[in-house]
Design a protein around this motif. Structure first.
Motif, PDB file in Angstrom:
ATOM      1  N   LYS A   1      -6.576  -5.804   2.643  1.00 48.87           N
ATOM      2  CA  LYS A   1      -8.017  -6.430   2.332  1.00 48.87           C
ATOM      3  C   LYS A   1      -8.780  -7.209   3.258  1.00 48.87           C
ATOM      4  O   LYS A   1      -9.979  -7.397   3.445  1.00 48.87           O
ATOM      5  CB  LYS A   1      -7.850  -7.449   1.222  1.00 48.87           C
ATOM      6  CG  LYS A   1      -7.417  -6.671  -0.258  1.00 48.87           C
ATOM      7  CD  LYS A   1      -7.671  -7.666  -1.437  1.00 48.87           C
ATOM      8  CE  LYS A   1      -7.033  -6.873  -2.877  1.00 48.87           C
ATOM      9  NZ  LYS A   1      -6.010  -7.432  -3.261  1.00 48.87           N
ATOM     10  N   ALA A   2      -8.090  -7.821   4.231  1.00 51.54           N
ATOM     11  CA  ALA A   2      -8.590  -8.752   5.355  1.00 51.54           C
ATOM     12  C   ALA A   2      -8.777  -7.789   6.732  1.00 51.54           C
ATOM     13  O   ALA A   2      -9.173  -8.450   7.610  1.00 51.54           O
ATOM     14  CB  ALA A   2      -7.645  -9.665   5.637  1.00 51.54           C
ATOM     15  N   GLY A   3      -8.879  -6.376   6.360  1.00 48.24           N
ATOM     16  CA  GLY A   3      -9.216  -5.717   7.604  1.00 48.24           C
ATOM     17  C   GLY A   3      -7.841  -5.131   8.667  1.00 48.24           C
ATOM     18  O   GLY A   3      -7.900  -4.526   9.517  1.00 48.24           O
ATOM     19  N   GLY A   4      -6.788  -5.284   7.758  1.00 51.45           N
ATOM     20  CA  GLY A   4      -5.338  -4.671   8.191  1.00 51.45           C
ATOM     21  C   GLY A   4      -5.458  -3.120   8.105  1.00 51.45           C
ATOM     22  O   GLY A   4      -6.404  -2.587   7.609  1.00 51.45           O
ATOM     23  N   LEU A   5      -5.121  -2.575   9.203  1.00 55.54           N
ATOM     24  CA  LEU A   5      -5.069  -0.857   9.357  1.00 55.54           C
ATOM     25  C   LEU A   5      -4.031  -0.197   8.656  1.00 55.54           C
ATOM     26  O   LEU A   5      -4.139   1.032   8.319  1.00 55.54           O
ATOM     27  CB  LEU A   5      -4.991  -0.858  10.778  1.00 55.54           C
ATOM     28  CG  LEU A   5      -5.931  -1.526  11.822  1.00 55.54           C
ATOM     29  CD1 LEU A   5      -5.565  -1.569  13.085  1.00 55.54           C
ATOM     30  CD2 LEU A   5      -7.246  -1.040  11.510  1.00 55.54           C
ATOM     31  N   PHE A   6      -2.752  -0.752   8.388  1.00 54.81           N
ATOM     32  CA  PHE A   6      -1.680   0.114   7.868  1.00 54.81           C
ATOM     33  C   PHE A   6      -1.294  -0.042   6.301  1.00 54.81           C
ATOM     34  O   PHE A   6      -1.719  -1.145   5.742  1.00 54.81           O
ATOM     35  CB  PHE A   6      -0.363  -0.424   8.750  1.00 54.81           C
ATOM     36  CG  PHE A   6      -0.703  -0.395  10.186  1.00 54.81           C
ATOM     37  CD1 PHE A   6      -0.826   1.094  10.595  1.00 54.81           C
ATOM     38  CD2 PHE A   6      -0.397  -1.329  10.890  1.00 54.81           C
ATOM     39  CE1 PHE A   6      -1.130   1.306  11.948  1.00 54.81           C
ATOM     40  CE2 PHE A   6      -0.375  -1.276  12.463  1.00 54.81           C
ATOM     41  CZ  PHE A   6      -0.864  -0.019  13.052  1.00 54.81           C
ATOM     42  N   ASP A   7      -1.177   0.913   5.868  1.00 54.13           N
ATOM     43  CA  ASP A   7      -0.085   1.098   4.479  1.00 54.13           C
ATOM     44  C   ASP A   7       1.465   1.599   4.990  1.00 54.13           C
ATOM     45  O   ASP A   7       1.484   1.899   6.184  1.00 54.13           O
ATOM     46  CB  ASP A   7      -0.723   2.240   3.813  1.00 54.13           C
ATOM     47  CG  ASP A   7      -2.163   1.912   3.320  1.00 54.13           C
ATOM     48  OD1 ASP A   7      -2.315   1.141   2.612  1.00 54.13           O
ATOM     49  OD2 ASP A   7      -3.028   2.906   3.590  1.00 54.13           O
ATOM     50  N   ILE A   8       1.845   0.925   3.961  1.00 54.37           N
ATOM     51  CA  ILE A   8       3.609   1.105   4.507  1.00 54.37           C
ATOM     52  C   ILE A   8       4.170   1.730   3.125  1.00 54.37           C
ATOM     53  O   ILE A   8       4.075   1.912   1.972  1.00 54.37           O
ATOM     54  CB  ILE A   8       4.010  -0.486   4.391  1.00 54.37           C
ATOM     55  CG1 ILE A   8       5.390  -0.613   5.228  1.00 54.37           C
ATOM     56  CG2 ILE A   8       4.266  -1.240   3.159  1.00 54.37           C
ATOM     57  CD1 ILE A   8       5.488  -1.667   5.999  1.00 54.37           C
ATOM     58  N   ARG A   9       5.277   2.102   3.574  1.00 57.00           N
ATOM     59  CA  ARG A   9       6.327   2.775   2.549  1.00 57.00           C
ATOM     60  C   ARG A   9       7.846   2.183   2.857  1.00 57.00           C
ATOM     61  O   ARG A   9       8.069   1.937   4.158  1.00 57.00           O
ATOM     62  CB  ARG A   9       6.483   4.271   2.392  1.00 57.00           C
ATOM     63  CG  ARG A   9       6.722   5.006   3.797  1.00 57.00           C
ATOM     64  CD  ARG A   9       6.581   6.588   3.719  1.00 57.00           C
ATOM     65  NE  ARG A   9       7.139   7.002   4.953  1.00 57.00           N
ATOM     66  CZ  ARG A   9       6.594   8.185   5.440  1.00 57.00           C
ATOM     67  NH1 ARG A   9       5.525   8.739   4.772  1.00 57.00           N
ATOM     68  NH2 ARG A   9       6.598   8.455   6.489  1.00 57.00           N
ATOM     69  N   ILE A  10       8.427   2.056   1.620  1.00 51.55           N
ATOM     70  CA  ILE A  10       9.801   1.367   2.040  1.00 51.55           C
ATOM     71  C   ILE A  10      11.046   2.286   1.096  1.00 51.55           C
ATOM     72  O   ILE A  10      10.770   2.668   0.249  1.00 51.55           O
ATOM     73  CB  ILE A  10       9.675  -0.027   1.561  1.00 51.55           C
ATOM     74  CG1 ILE A  10       8.832  -0.977   2.002  1.00 51.55           C
ATOM     75  CG2 ILE A  10      11.171  -0.855   1.603  1.00 51.55           C
ATOM     76  CD1 ILE A  10       8.527  -2.311   1.486  1.00 51.55           C
ATOM     77  N   GLY A  11      12.177   2.168   2.086  1.00 50.21           N
ATOM     78  CA  GLY A  11      13.296   2.895   1.116  1.00 50.21           C
ATOM     79  C   GLY A  11      14.522   1.924   1.334  1.00 50.21           C
ATOM     80  O   GLY A  11      14.864   1.220   2.508  1.00 50.21           O
ATOM     81  N   LEU A  12      15.349   1.809   0.255  1.00 45.15           N
ATOM     82  CA  LEU A  12      16.573   1.009   0.137  1.00 45.15           C
ATOM     83  C   LEU A  12      17.628   1.970   0.023  1.00 45.15           C
ATOM     84  O   LEU A  12      17.545   2.864  -1.016  1.00 45.15           O
ATOM     85  CB  LEU A  12      16.402  -0.042  -0.878  1.00 45.15           C
ATOM     86  CG  LEU A  12      15.194  -0.958  -0.569  1.00 45.15           C
ATOM     87  CD1 LEU A  12      15.350  -2.233  -1.761  1.00 45.15           C
ATOM     88  CD2 LEU A  12      15.484  -1.852   0.724  1.00 45.15           C
ATOM     89  N   ASN A  13      19.090   1.746   0.336  1.00 41.69           N
ATOM     90  CA  ASN A  13      19.858   2.156  -0.101  1.00 41.69           C
ATOM     91  C   ASN A  13      21.287   1.011   0.059  1.00 41.69           C
ATOM     92  O   ASN A  13      21.232   0.359   0.951  1.00 41.69           O
ATOM     93  CB  ASN A  13      20.351   3.597   0.828  1.00 41.69           C
ATOM     94  CG  ASN A  13      21.715   4.286   0.276  1.00 41.69           C
ATOM     95  OD1 ASN A  13      21.915   4.295  -0.789  1.00 41.69           O
ATOM     96  ND2 ASN A  13      22.624   4.627   1.181  1.00 41.69           N
ATOM     97  N   SER A  14      22.266   1.290  -0.767  1.00 41.15           N
ATOM     98  CA  SER A  14      23.336   0.285  -0.830  1.00 41.15           C
ATOM     99  C   SER A  14      24.620   1.167  -0.407  1.00 41.15           C
ATOM    100  O   SER A  14      25.001   2.234  -1.069  1.00 41.15           O
ATOM    101  CB  SER A  14      23.457  -0.437  -1.977  1.00 41.15           C
ATOM    102  OG  SER A  14      22.248  -0.988  -2.381  1.00 41.15           O
ATOM    103  N   GLY A  15      25.745   0.473   0.057  1.00 39.86           N
ATOM    104  CA  GLY A  15      26.988   0.856   0.320  1.00 39.86           C
ATOM    105  C   GLY A  15      27.567   0.066   1.506  1.00 39.86           C
ATOM    106  O   GLY A  15      27.305  -1.015   1.636  1.00 39.86           O
ATOM    107  N   SER A  16      28.487   0.813   2.401  1.00 41.35           N
ATOM    108  CA  SER A  16      28.991   0.127   3.437  1.00 41.35           C
ATOM    109  C   SER A  16      28.719   0.433   4.717  1.00 41.35           C
ATOM    110  O   SER A  16      27.877   1.500   4.928  1.00 41.35           O
ATOM    111  CB  SER A  16      30.702   0.761   3.336  1.00 41.35           C
ATOM    112  OG  SER A  16      30.895   1.639   3.665  1.00 41.35           O
TER     113      SER A  16
END
Length: 207
Positions: A121-136
């Motif tokens: 909204k303030a003029g930033g350029l990027f969109d983002i995507r995120i991924g998570l996984n759990s384990g050892s």
């Protein structure tokens, strides 16, 4: 004063107990962590956007975003591991075991999504995507030049696949992470999705 400065620099690069071990023994033993959540982010269409910017503008926008991500990690007790180009890798539950590792990682992800939306909204350029996984994972330091604290294992690779299969403004989590947070967050089951070299994996979007 000089000592304090180098100490602060070292602690900026390594978790405190890892830094202490390195100073005492000159090396760090790799260690297995059974219960962690790995977080990957990347910017959508980074290459396309970067071609429209001067290198200075590109770097300053990335720096602004990553500075905020670093603060979010700290607030939510995640350990930032590294950035690889436009990808940001962090882990929850290292170097101290934490029963809330999955919850903390989802919270951090939500804060990143909120930050990127307000930045846009303030003029930033990027969109983002995120991924998570759990384990050892196994964590440690390899090499002797420009060494870095890093993590390895299938859990990390699968987290990267979660991010690649995520969508703009979304947090995509594996079935493993879902089982740990399903009572605390509303999620939408996407079904089993084909992930490169991993076969089909249950994936969920955190709402």
């Amino acid at each position: 004063k000089q000592y304090n400065r180098s100490e602060a620099l070292l602690l900026n690069i390594l978790p405190e107990e890892i830094a202490q071990e390195l100073k005492l023994k000159g090396q760090v033993a790799a260690k297995q962590f059974q219960e962690v959540t790995v977080l990957f982010t990347d910017f959508v269409n980074f290459t396309g956007i970067s071609e429209t910017l001067s290198p200075q503008n590109l770097v300053s926008e990335v720096h602004l975003c990553y500075t905020e991500f670093d603060a979010i990690m700290e607030r939510n007790h995640l350990e930032k591991i590294k950035t690889i180009g436009d990808a940001y890798l962090a882990v929850s539950g290292i170097p101290h075991a934490n029963a809330n590792h999955a919850y903390n990682a989802v919270k951090a992800s939500q804060e990143i999504i909120e930050f990127i939306a307000s930045r846009k909204k303030a003029g930033g350029l990027f969109d983002i995507r995120i991924g998570l996984n759990s384990g050892s994972v196994v964590a440690g330091i390899v090499g002797v030049k420009k060494f870095a604290y890093d993590i390895w294992g299938d859990t990390v690779n699968t987290a990267a696949r979660m991010e690649q299969n995520s969508e703009l403004g979304k947090i995509n989590i594996s079935g493993k992470t879902y089982e740990l947070i399903k009572d605390k967050f509303h999620c939408i089951h996407r079904g089993k999705i084909q992930a490169k070299n991993k076969g089909e994996i249950d994936m969920y979007f955190v709402e």
